[in-house]
Design an enzyme around this catalytic site. Structure first.
Site, short mmCIF file in Angstrom:
data_model
loop_
_atom_site.label_atom_id
_atom_site.label_comp_id
_atom_site.label_asym_id
_atom_site.label_seq_id
_atom_site.Cartn_x
_atom_site.Cartn_y
_atom_site.Cartn_z
N GLU A 224 39.03 36.79 13.13
CA GLU A 224 40.18 36.05 12.58
C GLU A 224 40.56 34.84 13.44
OE1 GLU A 224 43.30 38.71 11.51
OE2 GLU A 224 44.68 37.07 11.04
N MET B 108 43.26 52.90 18.22
CA MET B 108 42.87 53.05 16.82
C MET B 108 41.36 53.20 16.66
SD MET B 108 43.59 49.27 15.35
CE MET B 108 43.30 49.87 13.70
N LEU C 37 50.66 54.86 8.99
CA LEU C 37 50.31 53.44 9.02
C LEU C 37 50.54 52.80 7.66
CD1 LEU C 37 48.77 51.29 10.96
CD2 LEU C 37 46.84 51.71 9.43
N HIS D 48 49.34 41.39 16.20
CA HIS D 48 49.15 41.94 14.85
C HIS D 48 50.53 42.09 14.22
CE1 HIS D 48 47.84 44.55 11.62
NE2 HIS D 48 46.61 44.62 12.07
N ASP E 144 38.68 42.90 22.95
CA ASP E 144 38.29 42.15 21.76
C ASP E 144 38.16 43.09 20.57
OD1 ASP E 144 38.14 39.41 22.32
OD2 ASP E 144 36.37 39.76 23.58
N ARG F 206 41.94 57.00 16.56
CA ARG F 206 42.63 57.49 15.36
C ARG F 206 41.73 57.40 14.12
NH1 ARG F 206 44.47 59.69 12.06
NH2 ARG F 206 46.56 59.84 11.18
N TYR F 207 40.87 56.36 14.07
CA TYR F 207 40.13 56.14 12.81
C TYR F 207 38.61 56.06 12.99
CZ TYR F 207 44.87 54.49 11.91
OH TYR F 207 46.23 54.40 11.84
N GLU G 84 40.11 41.19 14.98
CA GLU G 84 41.19 40.20 14.84
C GLU G 84 41.07 39.03 15.82
OE1 GLU G 84 42.39 43.43 13.96
OE2 GLU G 84 42.90 42.79 11.95
N LEU H 54 41.80 55.10 7.89
CA LEU H 54 42.93 54.20 8.08
C LEU H 54 43.87 54.24 6.86
CD1 LEU H 54 42.53 50.83 9.85
CD2 LEU H 54 43.87 50.89 7.80
#
Ligand SMILES: C=CC1=C(C)c2cc3[nH]c(cc4nc(cc5[nH]c(cc1n2)c(C)c5CCC(=O)O)C(CCC(=O)O)=C4C)c(C)c3C=C
Ligand code: FES
Ligand SMILES: [Fe+2]
Length: 428
Positions: free
Chosen positions: A351, A65, A87, A267, A344, A154-155, A347, A81
């Protein structure tokens, strides 16, 4: 359109020849005898040998991603995104709502990236992992060398179209053919992650090659793609996870070690995606089971799910609730194990490390290291890639089956293309 080279990979690595003294272990892909004549035959078409008998170069393309490398890139990252219907399906309002949500969310997410050091480390790790894997492959499989590393996000940069132009610049496609392996860096397949990246790759492949000026299909000289689309229980991946857990377990006193609760965290997914039949929850569970088997089921464990976004129902139990509940019940020795991502990212670093662990406020709550530059993991990537090339498969059998609830023409077209069945009337 002009494209800048996004790669920080020195040319001498791309051009490095494999040591000739190394014994070739890759089985020949030319005239591959394992070609299956079944309905879902997925063998790689023959790749032309040069005068020296080499079938290289082989492009190794890591799909992921991506993430914003600086806080200035956050809005663009979120815009892409939220524009991705694979998604976050927002229907006809996607092009209107997507940028709106992205803009509103930007300051909060910018702050999070700022708190973890100013950006996502995904690009740094992806480029490192791919480059190191290619070095190993050059030694392990001189027949298909040189293996050239590429990353397609992707983003975030480098995007799929940038990677594709780089392939052309390096002599792949454009009438010259050549072989490329799309290697997803999500070990467990979800249509919202790997599926989305493959849809994007298929889209750019159709835009950039395979068509004559008059719009007719022109398969001659196009890149021969094959895909590593999932690897949830590959022994090398499992070994790398297990070693990281063992290293963290050693930091607890020996008499308490077997009581430490292992909390595997992945996730989450919206329940709408789970109920559509997405393979991801089952594949994450397969990873967890294989890791526990390798550890001899030495500790109590649970799988929980993190990073829910928005008000709708997502797969639970949530990681933050799980930690709080267990700590309340006196399980103050816990190891969090991020199990669905290979480096890493926000998240883990924000998080888990900043939110969940600070909330728990217990020195016994720790986290296993992410795979990042772990040599066991990089060897696993090389083993996986070599196994894939040796098998001569275009993609896994699983990729050829759509989710029960899938209504997406994109998924259908993408799967037919990567299974080598583009021109067949198949019901997938
Ligand atoms: C295997 C990993 C992931 C799955 C499955 C996944 C599904 C998924 N994600 C969203 C929405 C968002 N994800 C965001 C960030 C983000 N997602 C993953 C991984 C998976 N997502 C990672 C590693 C990251 C962070 C990247 C980094 O740079 O560190 C975000 C942006 C952050 C935010 O706004 O909170 C969103 C939004 C959905 C809807 C979804 C399943 C359909
Ligand atoms: S949503 Fe899973 S195959 Fe289309
Ligand atoms: Fe996500």
């Amino acid at each position: 359109m002009s494209f800048r080279s996004p790669f920080a990979i020195p040319r001498h690595i791309w051009n490095s020849a494999a040591p000739s003294a190394v014994r070739p272990v890759a089985r020949s892909l030319v005239g591959c005898t394992s070609y299956q004549r079944s309905r879902f035959a997925t063998a790689v078409p023959p790749v032309t040998q040069d005068a020296t008998g080499s079938k290289g170069p082989t492009a190794m393309v890591f799909l992921n991603m991506g993430g914003p490398s600086t806080t200035d890139e956050v809005e663009d990252f979120l815009s892409r995104l939220f524009a991705d219907g694979d998604l976050i399906p927002l229907g006809r309002l996607q092009s209107y709502l997507g940028p709106l949500i992205a803009r509103r969310r930007t300051p909060k997410i910018q702050q999070q990236y700022s708190d973890i050091g100013g950006g996502s480390p995904i690009r740094k790790w992806s480029e490192y992992q791919c480059k190191e894997m290619c070095k190993l492959l050059d030694k392990m499989s001189p027949e298909t060398a040189p293996h050239k590393p590429y990353v397609a996000f992707r983003y975030a940069a480098p995007l799929t179209e940038t990677m594709y132009e780089q392939l052309f610049a390096d002599g792949f496609g454009n009438g010259k053919g050549g072989r490329a392996v799309a290697f997803t860096q999500y070990p467990q397949y979800s249509c919202s992650t790997t599926g989305s990246s493959l849809n994007e790759l298929w889209k750019w492949r159709n835009r950039l090659e395979g068509k004559r000026a008059n719009g007719e299909a022109d398969p001659a000289g196009t890149i021969q793609w094959s895909v590593i689309d999932r690897w949830p229980s590959h022994p090398g991946l499992i070994e790398a996870f297990a070693q990281n857990i063992e290293a963290q377990l050693k930091t607890y006193p020996a008499e308490k070690r077997n009581e430490v609760v292992l909390l595997f965290s992945a996730h989450s997914l919206p329940m709408s995606v789970v109920n559509r039949g997405d393979p991801y929850p089952a594949e994450v569970a397969a990873t967890v089971h294989a890791v526990m088997q390798r550890l001899g089921f030495s500790n109590p464990y649970r799988l929980c799910w993190q990073s829910k976004v928005g008000p709708k129902a997502w797969l639970g139990a949530q990681t933050s609730d799980t930690v709080q509940e267990y700590v309340k019940r006196g399980h103050t020795d816990l190891i969090l194990v991020p199990v669905a991502f290979t480096s890493d990212h926000i998240e883990t670093l924000y998080e888990l490390d900043l939110e969940v662990m600070e909330e728990a406020n217990s020195p016994g709550v720790k986290r296993a290291e992410s795979l990042n530059g772990n040599p066991v993991f990089i060897q696993a990537l090389a083993d996986l890639a070599l196994e894939h090339m040796n098998k001569g498969e275009l993609c896994s059998r699983q990729l050829t089956l759509r989710c029960q609830g899938c209504t997406s023409e994109r998924c259908l077209g993408q799967k037919k293309f990567f299974a080598g069945k583009e021109n067949e009337a198949l019901v997938l």
